[in-house]
Design an enzyme around this catalytic site. Structure first.
Site, mmCIF file in Angstrom:
data_model
loop_
_atom_site.group_PDB
_atom_site.id
_atom_site.type_symbol
_atom_site.label_atom_id
_atom_site.label_comp_id
_atom_site.label_asym_id
_atom_site.label_seq_id
_atom_site.Cartn_x
_atom_site.Cartn_y
_atom_site.Cartn_z
ATOM 1 N N ASP A 199 0.851 -1.192 0.000
ATOM 2 C CA ASP A 199 0.000 0.000 0.000
ATOM 3 C C ASP A 199 0.891 1.248 0.000
ATOM 4 O OD1 ASP A 199 -1.785 2.052 0.782
ATOM 5 O OD2 ASP A 199 -2.976 0.651 1.983
ATOM 6 N N ILE A 200 0.589 2.224 -0.846
ATOM 7 C CA ILE A 200 1.389 3.463 -0.811
ATOM 8 C C ILE A 200 1.232 4.175 0.535
ATOM 9 C CG2 ILE A 200 1.469 3.876 -3.310
ATOM 10 C CD1 ILE A 200 -0.745 6.050 -2.842
ATOM 11 N N LYS A 208 -8.303 13.757 -5.794
ATOM 12 C CA LYS A 208 -7.148 13.925 -6.691
ATOM 13 C C LYS A 208 -6.629 15.367 -6.608
ATOM 14 C CE LYS A 208 -5.605 11.337 -9.315
ATOM 15 N NZ LYS A 208 -4.530 10.309 -9.205
ATOM 16 N N THR A 228 -5.522 13.975 -13.020
ATOM 17 C CA THR A 228 -6.656 13.930 -13.951
ATOM 18 C C THR A 228 -7.140 15.333 -14.321
ATOM 19 O OG1 THR A 228 -8.982 13.296 -14.074
ATOM 20 C CG2 THR A 228 -8.139 13.673 -11.878
ATOM 21 N N ASP A 229 -7.802 15.434 -15.454
ATOM 22 C CA ASP A 229 -8.407 16.720 -15.843
ATOM 23 C C ASP A 229 -9.637 17.033 -14.983
ATOM 24 O OD1 ASP A 229 -10.193 14.829 -16.896
ATOM 25 O OD2 ASP A 229 -10.118 15.597 -18.953
ATOM 26 N N GLU A 230 -10.144 16.026 -14.249
ATOM 27 C CA GLU A 230 -11.363 16.262 -13.458
ATOM 28 C C GLU A 230 -11.146 17.266 -12.332
ATOM 29 O OE1 GLU A 230 -13.832 12.983 -12.439
ATOM 30 O OE2 GLU A 230 -13.399 11.941 -14.310
ATOM 31 N N TYR A 281 -14.147 11.725 -5.925
ATOM 32 C CA TYR A 281 -12.920 11.286 -6.626
ATOM 33 C C TYR A 281 -12.078 12.491 -7.030
ATOM 34 C CZ TYR A 281 -9.958 10.114 -10.623
ATOM 35 O OH TYR A 281 -8.893 10.015 -11.495
ATOM 36 N N TYR A 303 -25.896 7.270 -19.317
ATOM 37 C CA TYR A 303 -26.410 8.154 -18.261
ATOM 38 C C TYR A 303 -27.057 9.408 -18.858
ATOM 39 C CZ TYR A 303 -23.198 5.652 -15.014
ATOM 40 O OH TYR A 303 -22.522 4.727 -14.282
#
Ligand code: NAD
Ligand code: DAU
Length: 348
Positions: free
Chosen positions: A57-58, A162, A132-134, A158, A215
């Site tokens: 695990d990190i 990030k 991520t771009d999110e 999420y 969706y």
């Protein structure tokens, strides 16, 4: 050698395979093997002593400290994360644990180890964080794509986790001088992606004659990046990126979800013209807080590092569909009871 985390998952495994083929430089691969980690992704490396797999695990400080002491990597590429937005809506805690606390632990162990290196090794070391771009939130139709200076506005547990990790990486550069690099990329697709994400889920359902659950109105837009192009971008950033900088990576392939699903149906129909795959499309309840549009301005990485994607969406999708059709054993191995449980929970 380099240390890769999360290298049994979709992008991490593709990266390890790509890295060894492109550079031959050995890799230590630290992965917890969650539901998304799969050693079958790395089966072709069996017996290859350039790849050392370590289950862990990190977030485990002793384990990370020990690996750094033992292998003395010249770089770390951090892919390890919980990654599925829908799962983060059902159960956000694991996302905070790995993406925030785990990344913090990895950064802090790295800082302590790096600070004790000789100056030349410290200068050459790189910590590349894959994001991520999110983190940038959602774009209106027609707005320019996300650039590296777009303010963060994460909307899901999420993406918030990030974004928190990205801020920690930034702080470790600013405060301690750790030579960090961050990449923020758009939606990946390609071989070995767990069939909970849009493209593999649709391929797998279509092959099985099951509904294709779109969706909302199906008009949410994503910018699709073939995973092999993401791997070449990470190699470019590791080789030439400036410490402290972030690089946005995108595929120049903005598409509405319904068009992605129709494209998959068309590719499948080429091999099987008698089946009407498009008839399986079913509109279902929308994802809560569903981001409308993502798009990447990849101008910085193109100008500064000469990187561009090699695949178009059409060529990448064809390779992807062909891979899923040719890897029934892999599919069977990931279609576990847990997977069926997830599908029932999400699509009931
Ligand atoms: P994935 O879910 O397929 O794989 C994640 C891997 O990380 C798995 O092998 C899992 O076992 C491992 N892992 C999870 N928690 C861990 C922990 N605590 N310690 C060690 N290993 C752990 O993810 P992916 O799609 O390959 O994404 C990889 C990275 O790229 C993630 O950081 C993700 O946020 C980022 N990213 C993904 C996409 C995409 O479209 N898939 C796009 C942009 C950014
Ligand atoms: O943008 C990068 C991100 O892309 C990564 O950081 C994430 O780890 C990755 O999961 C992905 O997030 P998305 O939420 O965009 O990907 P997903 O494949 O889950 O969904 C893509 C689009 O398709 C999104 O608009 C939701 C929609 N969708 C998804 C599923 C699973 C459907 O319409 N039906 C579905 O069954």
């Amino acid at each position: 050698m380099i240390l890769v985390t999360g290298g049994a998952g979709f992008i991490g495994a593709n990266f390890v395979l790509d890295w060894l083929a492109a550079t031959g430089e050995p890799v230590v691969n630290l992965d917890k093997l969650t539901y998304a980690g799969n050693l079958g992704n790395l089966a072709s490396l069996s017996g290859d002593d350039r790849h050392v797999f370590v289950r862990g695990d990190i977030g485990d400080r002793d384990r990370v400290d020990g690996l750094l002491r033992e292998y003395r990597p010249r770089a770390i590429v951090n892919f390890a994360a919980e990654t599925h937005v829908d799962r983060s809506i059902h159960g956000p805690a694991a996302f905070i644990e790995t993406n925030v606390v785990g990344t913090f632990n990895l950064l802090d162990a790295t800082r302590a180890w790096w600070a004790a290196l000789a100056q030349a090794e410290r200068d050459e070391f790189r910590f590349l964080h894959v994001s991520t771009d999110e983190v940038y939130g959602s774009l209106d139709a027609g707005a320019p794509g996300f650039s590296e200076v777009t303010p963060f506005a994460p909307n899901s547990p999420y993406s918030a986790s990030k974004a928190a990790a990205d801020h920690l990486v930034r702080a470790y550069r600013h405060t301690y001088g750790l030579p960090t690099l961050t990449t923020n990329c758009s939606n990946n697709y390609g071989p070995r992606q767990f069939p909970e994400k849009l493209i593999p889920l649709m391929i797998v359902n279509a092959i099985g004659g099951k509904p294709l659950p779109v969706y909302g109105d199906g008009l949410n837009v994503r910018d699709w990046l073939y995973v092999g192009d993401h791997c070449s971008a990470i190699r470019a950033v590791l080789a030439g990126g400036v410490p402290g900088e972030t690089y946005n990576v995108g595929g120049n392939a903005e598409m509405a979800n319904i068009d992605v699903v129709r494209s998959i149906c068309e590719v499948l129909s080429e091999a099987d013209p008698d089946t009407d795959y498009a008839a399986l499309v079913t509109y279902v309840t929308d994802r809560p807080g569903h981001d409308r549009r993502y798009a990447i301005d990849a101008g910085k990485i193109r100008r500064e590092l000469g990187w561009e994607p090699a695949e178009t969406f059409a060529s990448g999708l064809r390779q992807t569909v062909r891979w899923y059709l040719g890897n029934a054993d892999w599919l069977a191995s990931v279609s576990s009871k847990d997977y069926q449980k997830w599908i029932s929970l999400q699509y009931a």
